[in-house]
Scaffold this motif. Structure first.
Motif, PDB file in Angstrom:
ATOM      1  N   GLY A  27      24.528  30.932  39.732  1.00 15.33           N
ATOM      2  CA  GLY A  27      23.918  31.898  38.837  1.00 15.33           C
ATOM      3  C   GLY A  27      23.350  31.272  37.578  1.00 15.33           C
ATOM      4  N   VAL A  28      23.869  30.126  37.182  1.00 19.84           N
ATOM      5  CA  VAL A  28      23.372  29.457  35.980  1.00 19.84           C
ATOM      6  C   VAL A  28      21.912  29.054  36.173  1.00 19.84           C
ATOM      7  N   PHE A  59      24.885  37.986  33.310  1.00 20.60           N
ATOM      8  CA  PHE A  59      25.159  36.551  33.409  1.00 20.60           C
ATOM      9  C   PHE A  59      26.482  36.203  32.716  1.00 20.60           C
ATOM     10  N   ALA A  60      26.668  36.705  31.491  1.00 20.95           N
ATOM     11  CA  ALA A  60      27.899  36.423  30.750  1.00 20.95           C
ATOM     12  C   ALA A  60      29.115  36.985  31.487  1.00 20.95           C
ATOM     13  N   ASP A  66      34.138  34.488  36.856  1.00 22.79           N
ATOM     14  CA  ASP A  66      34.470  33.262  37.586  1.00 22.79           C
ATOM     15  C   ASP A  66      35.739  32.616  37.035  1.00 22.79           C
ATOM     16  N   GLN A  67      35.971  32.765  35.749  1.00 21.94           N
ATOM     17  CA  GLN A  67      37.138  32.137  35.134  1.00 21.94           C
ATOM     18  C   GLN A  67      38.399  33.004  35.195  1.00 21.94           C
ATOM     19  N   ARG A  73      36.552  47.617  37.874  1.00 16.36           N
ATOM     20  CA  ARG A  73      36.119  48.689  36.976  1.00 16.36           C
ATOM     21  C   ARG A  73      35.402  48.139  35.755  1.00 16.36           C
ATOM     22  N   ILE A  74      35.886  47.028  35.240  1.00 18.60           N
ATOM     23  CA  ILE A  74      35.230  46.392  34.094  1.00 18.60           C
ATOM     24  C   ILE A  74      33.846  45.904  34.506  1.00 18.60           C
ATOM     25  N   LYS A  75      33.774  45.273  35.665  1.00 15.00           N
ATOM     26  CA  LYS A  75      32.485  44.780  36.139  1.00 15.00           C
ATOM     27  C   LYS A  75      31.504  45.926  36.350  1.00 15.00           C
TER      28      LYS A  75
END
Length: 88
Positions: A27-28, A59-60, A66-67, A73-75
């Motif tokens: 994605g970067v 993106f953020a 990933d980390q 729900r947050i996504k």
């Protein structure tokens, strides 16, 4: 070999569908290409700022997910806000 501390590879697990370690930073490159294209056409197109803000938010969120493996729900909320920014 990539150092494990950078977590650039997604390892197989319960939430993953792949069977072997897979790079998770594709994605970067996509985002940098989008950013470059938007910066080139920004002086010509009005209204592209909301699109760029929405894309930056997604993106953020992807980097954070990933980390830390964010809850779905947050996504969903972040993606909804990003879409609203893109169409506003």
């Amino acid at each position: 070999r990539t150092p494990a501390r950078f977590r650039l590879l997604a390892t197989p697990g319960q939430r993953k569908v792949h069977a072997s370690a897979t790079p998770q930073i594709g994605g970067v490159g996509i985002y940098l290409g989008l950013l470059a294209a938007c910066l080139v056409v920004m002086p010509v197109l009005d209204g592209i700022t909301g699109y760029l803000l929405g894309a930056s938010l997604v993106f953020a969120m992807g980097l954070v997910d990933d980390q830390f493996d964010l809850d779905y729900r947050i996504k969903f909320v972040v993606q909804f806000v990003a879409a609203a920014l893109g169409v506003a």
